[in-house]
Design a protein around this motif. Structure first.
Motif, short mmCIF file in Angstrom:
data_model
loop_
_atom_site.label_atom_id
_atom_site.label_comp_id
_atom_site.label_asym_id
_atom_site.label_seq_id
_atom_site.Cartn_x
_atom_site.Cartn_y
_atom_site.Cartn_z
N LEU A 197 42.84 40.43 36.33
CA LEU A 197 42.69 40.07 34.92
C LEU A 197 43.78 39.09 34.50
N MET A 198 45.03 39.35 34.91
CA MET A 198 46.14 38.47 34.58
C MET A 198 45.95 37.09 35.21
N LYS A 199 45.44 37.05 36.42
CA LYS A 199 45.18 35.77 37.09
C LYS A 199 44.14 34.96 36.32
N THR A 200 43.10 35.64 35.84
CA THR A 200 42.05 34.96 35.08
C THR A 200 42.57 34.44 33.76
N ILE A 201 43.38 35.26 33.07
CA ILE A 201 43.97 34.84 31.80
C ILE A 201 44.88 33.63 32.02
N TYR A 202 45.69 33.69 33.07
CA TYR A 202 46.59 32.56 33.38
C TYR A 202 45.80 31.29 33.66
N SER A 212 52.59 25.55 36.88
CA SER A 212 51.81 25.37 38.12
C SER A 212 52.69 25.46 39.36
N ASN A 213 53.92 24.96 39.24
CA ASN A 213 54.80 24.90 40.41
C ASN A 213 55.75 26.08 40.53
N SER A 214 55.91 26.86 39.45
CA SER A 214 56.89 27.94 39.49
C SER A 214 56.27 29.33 39.66
N LEU A 215 54.99 29.47 39.31
CA LEU A 215 54.34 30.78 39.40
C LEU A 215 53.38 30.82 40.59
N ASP A 216 53.57 31.82 41.44
CA ASP A 216 52.69 32.01 42.60
C ASP A 216 51.61 33.03 42.22
N MET A 217 50.59 32.54 41.54
CA MET A 217 49.55 33.45 41.04
C MET A 217 48.61 33.94 42.14
N GLN A 218 48.60 33.25 43.27
CA GLN A 218 47.73 33.69 44.36
C GLN A 218 48.17 35.06 44.89
N ASN A 219 49.48 35.28 44.90
CA ASN A 219 50.03 36.54 45.40
C ASN A 219 50.51 37.45 44.28
N PHE A 220 50.08 37.17 43.06
CA PHE A 220 50.50 37.96 41.91
C PHE A 220 49.88 39.36 41.96
N TYR A 221 50.71 40.37 41.78
CA TYR A 221 50.20 41.75 41.78
C TYR A 221 51.07 42.60 40.86
N VAL A 222 50.42 43.24 39.87
CA VAL A 222 51.10 44.14 38.95
C VAL A 222 50.23 45.34 38.68
N TYR A 223 50.75 46.52 38.88
CA TYR A 223 50.13 47.80 38.55
C TYR A 223 48.96 48.14 39.47
N ASN A 224 47.87 47.38 39.39
CA ASN A 224 46.72 47.63 40.27
C ASN A 224 45.91 46.34 40.43
N VAL A 245 35.87 45.26 35.13
CA VAL A 245 35.08 46.49 34.97
C VAL A 245 34.68 47.05 36.34
N LYS A 246 34.22 46.17 37.22
CA LYS A 246 33.81 46.61 38.56
C LYS A 246 35.00 47.21 39.32
N ASP A 247 36.16 46.54 39.26
CA ASP A 247 37.35 47.05 39.96
C ASP A 247 37.78 48.39 39.39
N LEU A 248 37.72 48.51 38.07
CA LEU A 248 38.11 49.77 37.43
C LEU A 248 37.14 50.89 37.80
N TYR A 249 35.87 50.55 37.85
CA TYR A 249 34.85 51.54 38.24
C TYR A 249 35.08 52.03 39.67
N LEU A 292 27.85 60.52 36.36
CA LEU A 292 29.04 60.80 35.55
C LEU A 292 29.60 59.53 34.93
N ILE A 293 29.78 58.53 35.75
CA ILE A 293 30.25 57.23 35.25
C ILE A 293 29.42 56.12 35.90
N SER A 294 29.46 54.96 35.28
CA SER A 294 28.79 53.77 35.82
C SER A 294 29.53 52.55 35.29
N GLU A 295 29.24 51.41 35.85
CA GLU A 295 29.88 50.18 35.36
C GLU A 295 29.55 49.94 33.89
N ASP A 296 28.29 50.21 33.52
CA ASP A 296 27.87 49.99 32.13
C ASP A 296 28.62 50.92 31.17
N LYS A 297 28.79 52.19 31.58
CA LYS A 297 29.51 53.14 30.73
C LYS A 297 30.98 52.74 30.57
#
Length: 275
Positions: A230-235, A212-224, A48-52, A76-81
């Motif tokens: 969010l994808m890193k947290t889900i993973y 754990s050994n095949s995915l480099d999630m530290q450098n993972f970047y998609v779209y924004n 939410v903070k990043d999107l804001y 106009l906008i806020s993190e809560d909104k």
């Protein structure tokens, strides 16, 4: 005797596959296909903070182009909104509702801010169309960020179909596992759960180490940045769940095997005692 042994190992292998699938489907149902899980991931990842912040930056870009002051963006906008709008969007996604983001209130607030700013500074606008274009750009930016940043909206239809199928699949697999277990138990008179649990545990352990050994999630970047975090947290959450399932099955398999050995020894002792 040989046939019973073959049936035992074949049945054990089949049970291992079924238990593996059952646990995997249950894991998905409790995580990816659970709204509360996604809400937790959003909060942990600061989505939410990043999107804001991203939306604020894009608004500032259009402010510079328009020649207006950033005062027109006040309130106009806020993190809560954004959080409220995002969670409404997420709920609709999981329930199969409309994913359209309303900008009506935002438009009213923005137009009121612009009028207040112009009146306060005794300014007039010679070209109303340019002002309308600015308003449209702000609204479109907000709507696009809300709808596109989550990215899952495009898969809502198949997602809902799979979500509705999961309980049925779990029921079928559960019944099949129980029936095969009972058939093997009474047919072979041996412990039938040790091998399936241990095998499933090793399979999930292998999956955990592979990811754990095949995915480099530290450098993972998609779209924004927001979506990538969010994808890193889900993973990370899924990896923890897979590791937990691995340990659970290995421990359960070992205990089941030991219990089977103990029961076999007790039966042998009873036979030795009997005249």
């Amino acid at each position: 005797m040989k046939m019973k042994t073959i049936s035992y190992y074949v049945g054990g292998f089949l049970l291992a596959i079924l238990v593996f699938l059952f646990a995997g489907i249950l894991l998905l149902q409790c995580t990816i296909f659970q709204e509360s899980f996604m809400i937790s991931a959003i909060e942990k990842s600061n989505f939410v903070k990043d999107l804001y912040e991203t939306t604020e930056e894009e608004f500032s870009y259009y402010i510079l182009q328009s020649g207006l002051s950033e005062e027109v963006l006040d309130g106009l906008i806020s993190e809560d909104k954004i959080r409220e709008e995002l969670f409404t969007y997420l709920h609709n996604f999981y329930e199969g509702g409309s994913l359209a983001v309303s900008t009506e209130q935002l438009k009213i607030q923005l137009e009121e801010n612009i009028v207040a700013y112009l009146n306060q500074n005794h300014l007039t606008v010679s070209d109303e169309s340019s002002l309308d274009l600015f308003v449209d750009e702000i609204l479109n930016t907000y709507q696009k960020n809300m709808e596109d940043s989550f990215l899952f909206g495009m898969i809502q239809t198949p997602f809902i179909k799979i979500k509705n199928m999961l309980p049925i699949m779990l029921l079928i697999l559960g019944i099949t596992i129980v029936l095969i277990s009972l058939i093997l138990k009474f047919g072979t008179r041996r412990n039938v759960l040790g091998i399936p649990f241990l095998t499933s545990g090793m399979l999930y352990g292998g999956l955990f180490f592979y990811l754990s050994n095949s995915l480099d999630m530290q450098n993972f970047y998609v779209y924004n940045t927001a979506f990538s975090n969010l994808m890193k947290t889900i993973y990370s959450s899924l990896s923890s769940c897979i590791l937990g399932v691995t340990l659970f099955f290995l421990i359960l398999g070992l205990l089941s095997s030991l219990l089977g050995k103990v029961l076999v020894l007790k039966r042998k002792k009873k036979k030795e005692v009997l005249p």
